[in-house]
Every structure is written in structure tokens, then in C-alpha cells.
Design a protein around this motif. Structure first.
Motif, PDB file in Angstrom:
ATOM      1  N   ASP A  80      -1.452   6.417  -8.948  1.00 22.08           N
ATOM      2  CA  ASP A  80      -2.967   6.681  -8.958  1.00 22.08           C
ATOM      3  C   ASP A  80      -3.411   6.783  -9.373  1.00 22.08           C
ATOM      4  OD1 ASP A  80      -1.401   9.080  -9.279  1.00 22.08           O
ATOM      5  OD2 ASP A  80      -2.791  10.570  -8.107  1.00 22.08           O
ATOM      6  N   GLU A 115       7.423   6.088   1.296  1.00 19.48           N
ATOM      7  CA  GLU A 115       6.822   6.035   0.267  1.00 19.48           C
ATOM      8  C   GLU A 115       6.815   7.110  -0.958  1.00 19.48           C
ATOM      9  OE1 GLU A 115       2.888   5.405   1.880  1.00 19.48           O
ATOM     10  OE2 GLU A 115       2.821   3.783   2.852  1.00 19.48           O
ATOM     11  N   LYS A 172      -4.291  10.012  -0.417  1.00 15.98           N
ATOM     12  CA  LYS A 172      -5.043   9.106  -0.763  1.00 15.98           C
ATOM     13  C   LYS A 172      -4.465   7.994  -0.394  1.00 15.98           C
ATOM     14  CE  LYS A 172      -9.323   6.984  -3.122  1.00 15.98           C
ATOM     15  NZ  LYS A 172      -9.229   7.452  -4.672  1.00 15.98           N
ATOM     16  N   LYS A 173      -4.662   6.346   0.439  1.00 17.27           N
ATOM     17  CA  LYS A 173      -4.877   5.330   0.791  1.00 17.27           C
ATOM     18  C   LYS A 173      -4.449   4.139  -0.639  1.00 17.27           C
ATOM     19  CE  LYS A 173      -3.021   3.558   4.544  1.00 17.27           C
ATOM     20  NZ  LYS A 173      -3.198   3.120   6.040  1.00 17.27           N
ATOM     21  N   GLU A 216       1.027  -1.073   0.233  1.00 19.62           N
ATOM     22  CA  GLU A 216       0.234   0.258   0.422  1.00 19.62           C
ATOM     23  C   GLU A 216       1.018   1.220   0.357  1.00 19.62           C
ATOM     24  OE1 GLU A 216      -0.581   0.553   4.531  1.00 19.62           O
ATOM     25  OE2 GLU A 216      -2.426  -0.873   3.559  1.00 19.62           O
ATOM     26  N   VAL A 217       0.265   2.253  -0.082  1.00 17.48           N
ATOM     27  CA  VAL A 217       1.193   3.871  -0.239  1.00 17.48           C
ATOM     28  C   VAL A 217       0.328   4.885  -0.449  1.00 17.48           C
ATOM     29  CG1 VAL A 217       0.998   3.893  -2.787  1.00 17.48           C
ATOM     30  CG2 VAL A 217       2.939   4.703  -1.683  1.00 17.48           C
ATOM     31  N   THR A 218       0.688   5.527  -0.524  1.00 17.85           N
ATOM     32  CA  THR A 218      -0.237   6.902   0.372  1.00 17.85           C
ATOM     33  C   THR A 218      -0.563   7.919  -0.846  1.00 17.85           C
ATOM     34  OG1 THR A 218      -0.804   6.249   2.593  1.00 17.85           O
ATOM     35  CG2 THR A 218      -1.526   8.974   1.769  1.00 17.85           C
ATOM     36  N   ASN A 235      -4.291   0.196  -2.417  1.00 18.86           N
ATOM     37  CA  ASN A 235      -3.758  -0.860  -2.268  1.00 18.86           C
ATOM     38  C   ASN A 235      -3.289  -1.091  -3.643  1.00 18.86           C
ATOM     39  OD1 ASN A 235      -4.474  -1.356   0.306  1.00 18.86           O
ATOM     40  ND2 ASN A 235      -6.175  -1.614  -0.097  1.00 18.86           N
ATOM     41  N   PRO A 250       4.978   9.682  -1.994  1.00 20.44           N
ATOM     42  CA  PRO A 250       3.374  10.733  -1.800  1.00 20.44           C
ATOM     43  C   PRO A 250       3.024  11.217  -3.271  1.00 20.44           C
ATOM     44  CG  PRO A 250       4.751  12.090  -0.468  1.00 20.44           C
ATOM     45  CD  PRO A 250       5.860  10.374  -1.263  1.00 20.44           C
TER      46      PRO A 250
END
Length: 495
Positions: free
Chosen positions: A132, A125, A40-41, A34-36, A43, A127
């Protein structure tokens, strides 16, 4: 949850002959993460491993290591239609590590805000990743990363199959076709992104994929592009250096106050106008340039570069890059970097015509090498005894018949919706921002497609994304580019 998936057991016998380290050309490790991103998080699934390169007889001749990040159920309509970004770095013998672990992927290096190494080494991570809005695959061509050719019983392979402008494009297009079919991404909008030598690679691939595989590309992203086979010899090549000289001198506070106090882009507009309107015509006259005019030009070149007039005269107005990197900060006791002139080096002697080493590259290797090796093994669960080649042996590289810029134009002409984004760092002395702009101007000399060519600059170098501010800006520019280059539903794609 972690599992190892061997995709084609039938190729269990295709282990490389006579390799110092055996490897399977067709296996994948799958992990979930998972990553934000932008608060927004998300998977996602990571797949890393080997996929074969096939010859015309359908036999594997190499295994290319790749890492693929995707979101959602791979059988779903949303997955099949989510954009796919296919990512290459350059060299041409460079692994895909740079953009993978510092730019568009879900993990980035643990570095300072300006992109310098810190310890402990590692990653965190990202960001600002584009995961996305798109699935991403990072591809390592033969002899880069863990990718390797299959050797014959004598330990040999045909280097001409892989190592050259056009062979590189041909076999990678075949590999992409296989990948898109295996991952069921034929319905997805597709993007090619390449950095440095990766830019002729993806420019050529856009044309090869459309004309040999009938795979149409929505967009091409050129990060720190090379010349793409577009000529700029003689006075143009020499004059085009000056805007970069001015940018690097501005960064190091080596210009006069009236220039130094201007915003950098405003200052560079002035330098570019001088370069086009005065410098190129003057250099075109060579040794027959009027003496008075010559001194006017020399004074301006010195004024805009921070380099003494005498140095320009000693070099007949053709200041070599090496001399600039050696000379700009000589009074401070430092050299400046080639790929990113924000970095400084320390030579054994102030005398000489070139820096002892590339200060930026040694810095980058210090931070990227431990991170990628740890990341693949401990987060992606990919274990192999193969050495990860940050730079691999791809010599001799056949650079003949480089028509990749023309190929990109042809692909754009055949596909009325196809767009191109060019991203350049102002302090890059290897593939300078002004040469990138010149390349853009000459991809389509008719000017009929200029509204489909987009140009962005950043206050950093070759890897503009290493600077925290530019990491965000450059990813946002890609995100916007993807959004704007996908045709509206059911809108006709035509002229």
C-alpha cells in the motif's frame, strides 16, 4: 488478464549454452491481482521472470529471476514517485522466497498463528503487506530460485564473478541499475531490505549504488542482521550470547520465578546490564579471573540461562550455542531450534554436543517449498522446468574484505537523509538480537548518526514475521519507517 512479454527479442539467442534446462535470460510474465491491506482493497500488477546480468562488454552472463509488484499506470507521475523496496534474503545461497511469501508481499503462507506448518499447504492474502505504501521487487541472486549463470560451450562459468561478498554486491548493483531504468523508477524514493546474509548484501549495496551508480538510497532495512564485518572476537563474542540464552530460556519457562514473571524486555534489560558491566570484564581476565569472582559469574550465567553451573565450568565459561540448543530442554526430551528457539526437535539420543538437525529449518522448508512452487506457476503464471533452489550452490563463497558495515556508514554520511531500521527476533540464536544491537552501536562509532539508526525487537525468531502478531507489527514498523524517512517536499537534504 494474463500475457507473456518478451522484453528483448534480440536476446533470443542468449539461451544458456549446455544447460540441462534451457532458459531465456530476458522474459517476463505479467498478471493482474487485488489484495486487501488494512481494510482497503488495492489492485496491483505482478511481473515475474528473468532480467539479465551484463558484463562490462554489455553481454549477458546470467539471468536473475525476480518478482515485481507495482500499482497504477507505469507511465503516471504517481507510479514514478512511489517508493521502491528492493528485497533480498540471505544464505548467501538462499532464494528470496522467505520475505516474498511470508512478510512484505501481497501473499503469505497458510500457517498457524505462531508460524508452524498446517495442511493443506498454500497461501492467502497478506492484510499487512507494505504494497500500500511501496512497490516491491524480490530478487534471486545467481543459483537461487530460478536464477542461473550462462554457461560456456564447456558447461562452465566463472564462479568468482558472483560468489563472494564484494562480487555479489558489484553485479547486483549493476542489475538494480538496469531494473530501475527499465521500470522508470529513478524518481522514486528507494529502499533496500535484506534478511540474514542479505544484510551485508544491502549494506554494501547502499554504498556501491551511491558511489558507482550515483543512485542514492532513502533507507536500509536490516532484518536479523549478521555482523556486517564488524569484529567482536574473544570475550565480547562469548558474552554477547547470554542475552539470547536468557530470552530462549524465558520462552521455555526455564528461569527462576523472579525472572520468569517479569516481562521479557524488562528481564533482558537486567541481563544486558550484567553482560556489559560484569561479564565482559570478567571474561577478559581468562584463566587469571579470581576464583571467588569466577563462581559469582558462573552462578549469574546459570541464573540467566537456565543451564546448570557445571556446564559453564566444563566449558571455561564459554558455553557453545550447540550445547545450549542441545541442553536447554534435555530433561523434557527435546532440543531447541537455532534460527528460532521456539521450535523443538527430537534427537535419537539425549547424549551429545549438538542437535541432530535444525528443527525450525525443516519446519520452514516443509511449508515454503510447496507454496512458492505452486504460487509462481498457478497465480503468477510463470512456468519453467528449472528447479526452484530454496538453497543453491554458491560455494566457495569469498568472505574476505567484508567492510559492508563501514560501507553502510559511508553511505549514510554521504546522504544526510538516509535512515536505517534494524529488526530482530528475541529467540533467534543464529543472528542474535543482542549482536544486532552491538552491530548498530558500532556502525557509526562517532555517535553522530545514532538518531538515524532505529532498532525493533519481536517475540519470535529469525523470521519474526511468521508469528501473526509480529507480521503485523514488523510491517507496520517498515511502513512507519518509509513514511518518516522520506524528506518533506522541497526540504534541503543537508547537514
Amino acid at each position: 488478464m494474463k500475457k507473456i512479454v518478451t522484453l528483448l527479442l534480440v536476446f533470443a539467442s542468449s539461451y544458456a549454452f549446455s544447460q540441462s534446462v534451457d532458459f531465456n535470460v530476458d522474459e517476463t510474465v505479467i498478471t493482474n491481482h487485488e489484495v486487501t491491506i488494512n481494510g482497503k482493497k488495492l489492485n496491483y500488477t505482478a511481473e515475474t521472470g528473468m532480467q539479465p546480468v551484463w558484463n562490462k562488454q554489455g553481454e549477458p552472463i546470467a539471468g536473475l529471476q525476480f518478482t515485481y509488484y507495482s500499482r497504477g499506470d507505469q507511465g503516471s507521475k504517481a507510479y514514478k514517485e512511489r517508493p521502491l523496496v528492493i528485497s533480498f534474503n540471505g544464505g548467501p545461497g538462499s532464494a528470496s522466497v522467505w520475505m516474498h511469501l511470508a512478510y512484505t508481499g501481497p501473499r503469505i503462507l497458510n500457517i498457524s498463528d505462531e508460524g508452524f506448518p498446517v495442511q493443506p499447504y498454500g497461501y492467502k492474502e497478506n492484510p499487512h503487506s507494505i504494497l500500500d505504501v511501496a512497490d516491491i521487487v524480490y530478487v534471486n541472486p545467481v543459483n537461487t530460485g530460478h536464477s542461473r549463470p550462462i554457461l560456456d560451450e564447456n558447461g562452465n562459468f566463472d564462479r568468482k564473478t558472483f560468489f563472494g561478498v564484494n562480487p555479489d554486491i558489484e553485479y547486483l548493483a549493476e542489475w538494480i541499475n538496469t531494473f530501475v531504468s527499465r521500470k522508470d523508477k529513478w524518481l522514486a524514493p528507494k529502499y533496500l531490505i535484506g534478511e540474514s546474509y542479505g544484510t551485508p548484501r544491502v549494506s554494501g549495496l547502499s554504498n556501491e549504488l551511491q558511489n558507482s551508480h550515483w543512485m542514492y538510497i532513502n533507507g536500509v532495512i536490516l532484518v536479523s542482521p549478521t555482523e556486517l564485518g564488524i569484529e567482536r572476537e574473544g570475550p565480547v563474542e562469548v558474552a554477547n550470547r547470554l542475552p539470547y540464552f536468557a530470552a530462549a530460556a524465558w520462552y521455555h519457562n526455564k528461569l527462576s520465578p523472579e525472572l520468569q514473571n517479569k516481562p521479557i524486555l524488562e528481564m533482558l534489560d537486567e541481563v544486558e546490564s550484567f553482560t556489559i558491566q560484569e561479564l565482559i570484564p570478567a571474561l577478559s581476565k581468562g584463566g587469571f579471573l579470581d576464583t571467588t569472582k569466577k563462581m559469582e559469574i558462573v552462578k549469574k550465567m546459570s541464573y540467566y540461562s537456565g543451564i546448570n553451573e557445571k556446564v559453564f565450568l566444563q566449558n571455561n565459561l564459554e558455553l557453545p550455542f550447540n550445547t545450549f540448543w542441545k541442553t536447554l530442554k534435555i530433561e523434557d526430551g527435546f532440543t531447541v531450534g537455532r534460527l528460532d528457539s521456539r521450535y523443538m526437535g527430537l534427537d535419537a539420543k539425549e547424549a551429545g554436543t549438538r542437535p541432530d538437525y535444525n528443527s525450525e529449518l525443516t519446519s520452514w522448508l516443509q511449508l515454503f517449498t510447496p507454496a512458492i512452487n505452486d504460487y509462481l506457476k498457478n497465480e503468477l503464471n510463470y512456468k519453467t522446468d528449472l528447479k526452484y533452489n530454496m538453497f543453491g550452490d554458491v560455494r566457495p563463497w569469498d568472505r574476505s574484505n567484508n567492510n559492508t558495515g563501514r560501507g553502510l556508514r559511508q553511505a549514510m554520511a554521504q546522504n544526510p537523509s538516509m535512515q536505517v531500521l534494524i529488526q530482530s527476533g528475541l529467540f533467534d540464536g543464529a543472528t542474535t538480537y543482542f549482536n544486532a544491537k552491538y552491530t548498530m552501536w558500532h556502525i557509526d562509532e562517532s555517535g553522530k548518526m545514532k538518531d538515524r539508526l532505529h532498532f525493533k525487537t519481536y517475540e519470535s525468531g529469525h523470521m519474526m514475521y511468521l508469528r501473526k502478531e509480529d507480521l503485523k507489527n514488523a510491517n507496520d514498523d517498515i511502513r512507519e519507517f518509509i513514511s518518516n524517512s522520506i524528506p518533506k517536499n522541497n526540504a534541503p537534504i543537508k547537514y
